[in-house]
Design a protein around this motif. Sequence first.
Motif, PDB file in Angstrom:
ATOM      1  N   LYS A 239       0.821  -1.112   0.062  1.00  0.00           N
ATOM      2  CA  LYS A 239      -0.036   0.222  -0.113  1.00  0.00           C
ATOM      3  C   LYS A 239       1.003   1.198  -0.066  1.00  0.00           C
ATOM      4  O   LYS A 239       1.894   1.421   0.645  1.00  0.00           O
ATOM      5  CB  LYS A 239      -0.725   0.077   1.201  1.00  0.00           C
ATOM      6  CG  LYS A 239      -2.040  -0.749   1.217  1.00  0.00           C
ATOM      7  CD  LYS A 239      -2.895  -0.674   2.543  1.00  0.00           C
ATOM      8  CE  LYS A 239      -3.980  -1.769   2.516  1.00  0.00           C
ATOM      9  NZ  LYS A 239      -4.454  -2.275   3.627  1.00  0.00           N
ATOM     10  N   ASN A 241       1.037   4.813   1.543  1.00  0.00           N
ATOM     11  CA  ASN A 241       0.500   5.717   2.290  1.00  0.00           C
ATOM     12  C   ASN A 241       0.452   7.202   1.883  1.00  0.00           C
ATOM     13  O   ASN A 241       1.284   7.723   1.021  1.00  0.00           O
ATOM     14  CB  ASN A 241       1.223   5.713   3.504  1.00  0.00           C
ATOM     15  CG  ASN A 241       0.958   3.997   4.204  1.00  0.00           C
ATOM     16  OD1 ASN A 241       0.189   3.484   3.961  1.00  0.00           O
ATOM     17  ND2 ASN A 241       2.280   3.437   4.524  1.00  0.00           N
ATOM     18  N   TYR A 246       5.718   3.157   2.679  1.00  0.00           N
ATOM     19  CA  TYR A 246       4.766   2.124   1.979  1.00  0.00           C
ATOM     20  C   TYR A 246       4.589   1.142   3.483  1.00  0.00           C
ATOM     21  O   TYR A 246       5.138   1.026   4.205  1.00  0.00           O
ATOM     22  CB  TYR A 246       5.667   1.337   1.232  1.00  0.00           C
ATOM     23  CG  TYR A 246       5.803   2.156  -0.253  1.00  0.00           C
ATOM     24  CD1 TYR A 246       5.036   1.935  -1.131  1.00  0.00           C
ATOM     25  CD2 TYR A 246       7.154   2.919  -0.097  1.00  0.00           C
ATOM     26  CE1 TYR A 246       5.381   3.121  -2.307  1.00  0.00           C
ATOM     27  CE2 TYR A 246       7.041   3.710  -1.408  1.00  0.00           C
ATOM     28  CZ  TYR A 246       6.270   3.532  -2.569  1.00  0.00           C
ATOM     29  OH  TYR A 246       6.390   4.475  -3.477  1.00  0.00           O
ATOM     30  N   SER A 286      -1.247  -5.352  -6.148  1.00  0.00           N
ATOM     31  CA  SER A 286      -1.217  -4.123  -5.312  1.00  0.00           C
ATOM     32  C   SER A 286      -2.271  -3.248  -5.915  1.00  0.00           C
ATOM     33  O   SER A 286      -2.900  -2.499  -5.420  1.00  0.00           O
ATOM     34  CB  SER A 286       0.090  -3.561  -4.732  1.00  0.00           C
ATOM     35  OG  SER A 286       0.887  -4.484  -4.290  1.00  0.00           O
ATOM     36  N   ASN A 290      -5.351  -2.351  -3.900  1.00  0.00           N
ATOM     37  CA  ASN A 290      -5.072  -1.410  -3.181  1.00  0.00           C
ATOM     38  C   ASN A 290      -5.086   0.049  -3.796  1.00  0.00           C
ATOM     39  O   ASN A 290      -4.609   1.130  -3.193  1.00  0.00           O
ATOM     40  CB  ASN A 290      -4.051  -1.290  -2.425  1.00  0.00           C
ATOM     41  CG  ASN A 290      -3.736  -2.649  -1.535  1.00  0.00           C
ATOM     42  OD1 ASN A 290      -4.778  -3.280  -1.076  1.00  0.00           O
ATOM     43  ND2 ASN A 290      -2.521  -3.059  -1.478  1.00  0.00           N
ATOM     44  N   PHE A 292      -2.763   0.849  -5.865  1.00  0.00           N
ATOM     45  CA  PHE A 292      -1.440   1.137  -6.097  1.00  0.00           C
ATOM     46  C   PHE A 292      -1.197   1.738  -7.272  1.00  0.00           C
ATOM     47  O   PHE A 292      -1.383   1.267  -8.349  1.00  0.00           O
ATOM     48  CB  PHE A 292      -0.781   0.009  -5.376  1.00  0.00           C
ATOM     49  CG  PHE A 292       0.479   0.154  -5.160  1.00  0.00           C
ATOM     50  CD1 PHE A 292       1.057   0.400  -4.254  1.00  0.00           C
ATOM     51  CD2 PHE A 292       1.559  -0.250  -6.411  1.00  0.00           C
ATOM     52  CE1 PHE A 292       2.407   0.620  -3.846  1.00  0.00           C
ATOM     53  CE2 PHE A 292       2.821   0.046  -6.096  1.00  0.00           C
ATOM     54  CZ  PHE A 292       3.316   0.355  -4.794  1.00  0.00           C
TER      55      PHE A 292
END
Length: 491
Positions: A239, A241, A246, A286, A290, A292
């Motif tokens: 993830k 942030n 990360y 990811s 997420n 990403f």
Amino acid sequence: QKEIEAPIIIIGSGYGGAVSALRLCEAGKKVLILEMGLNWEKSGIPFSNLLKPGKSAAWLRKKTIAPFMNLFNLTPFTGALDRLEFENINIWMGRGVGGGSLVNGGMAVTPKETYFKEVFPNLDATKFYDFYFPLARKELKVNVIDEQFLNDCPYYKFTRVGEEEAHKAGFKTMRVPNVYDFKYMEKEYKNEVPRSALNTEVIYGNNYGKNSLDKTYLKKALDTGNLEILDLHYVDNIKLNSDKTYTLNAQNINTSGDVVAEKVFHCKKLILAAGTMGTLKLLLRSNAMNDFPIGQKVGKNWGNNGNFMTGRNFVNPLHGGTGAQQSTIPVGGVDNWDDKEHPFFTEIAPLPMGMDVATALYLLINRVDKKGQVSYDKINKKIVLDWDKTNTEKMKENTDYFIKKMNKANGGTRAHLLFDNGFGANICYHPLGGCVLGEATNEYGKLKDHDNLYVLDGSLIPGTIGVNPFVTIVAISEYCIENLIKQNEFA
Ligand code: FAD
């Protein structure tokens, strides 16, 4: 759930990961490597050989996964060799501290400068051939077999026969350097030391002789005191942030593959060195899970480095075969790269079956005219590879040309038993690309749309390099990490 903070995390301990770790540790940085495979050296568990597959033979399977002639009866264990299976291609890779260096043939080949320039038009080739390639060869402890030993040793009959036949067919051959210590091999032959290459050890790991990364880059990095390696740690997804750091969701497994702990890691700087397929899976998964950010180019420009396996059976009973005893370390190759119509390089490969199977084996490396693409299937939660026989058409034509010419000059037939019709189009040892340098990343491997994430492994090379790839992966990683450190990316 355990939460762990580290300033710099590297995912994967293969070539890209080991090079980055060493240079960062030397620059005084504390580095944590997360590796899904086992630390074999620390575990004290020996590698098994081809004739008696044991714990190291396969990653969590009941059956071995050699390219052919496989055996049941394995107890699933976090072995050193793994295989990803797609519709039209199977991809082999190494698992463990040292990545692919544990299971590969150690062939340490520098690409032809003309082809390097074609593949990487934006890199300074002179700097690579004067500095980064020699540096890679030195750190990897590359050496060359003594010609007298090669001529005298019965374990290299397959190479001598392969070269003689190639010459008879009008092909040019070349000596192939390796990271296996040939002085050690000479002692093995005299029974002065335990045998490894002369005891059918290679794709399930070598107990002696081979300078794998745990003996070179990773050892040096550990000696600085700045590196920690956590083995049996699989990173599932990442993830990004809001403060640009990360979060990594990881699983600590045991050697049977059971999850013993879910762990969360936080870092400011993240290096993906999980190998071409591992890095692409992490990025694409990811992204799907997420949101990403990965940009448009991730997954594109993927190739099998032109890998195409084939073999020939000697039908003539007077041929004499390739020998019952064979070293696992290849030292010969056919270099047909300059032929405009059929450019290829092929390794004269061993087939150590414990008896003379009267078969010659070859792993061709071709150009990759049509690239593939990797994407993520959200429903089945796996990566998908867009790759079919249109991608390998020209490789097949080259293989056909090679086999026909060899058979015409020397006798023999295509090895139908080993491969479907004699063509192993679906065998890939060299997945490359998908996160190409200067396309998906900046000029030094920093991923686009990120401030703190770098990719340093085979995925930077656009699907082809014309020879076995690890010397190039090391040289590119050295180049990238040197420049990233110079730019104060890890300050
Ligand atoms: P790798 O060396 O593949 O390392 C990646 C590491 O990341 C692995 O240890 C993996 O377990 C780990 N990892 C992956 N995903 C995760 C995750 N999610 N979490 C934690 N860890 C993860 N090349 C040559 O140049 N010469 C040869 O003779 C040769 N022979 C070969 C023979 C075989 C059988 C095979 C399979 C390969 C061979 N190769 C050879 C290819 C070479 O080994 C690879 O190109 C090279 O290892 C790739 O380096 P890399 O740094 O990209 O990644």
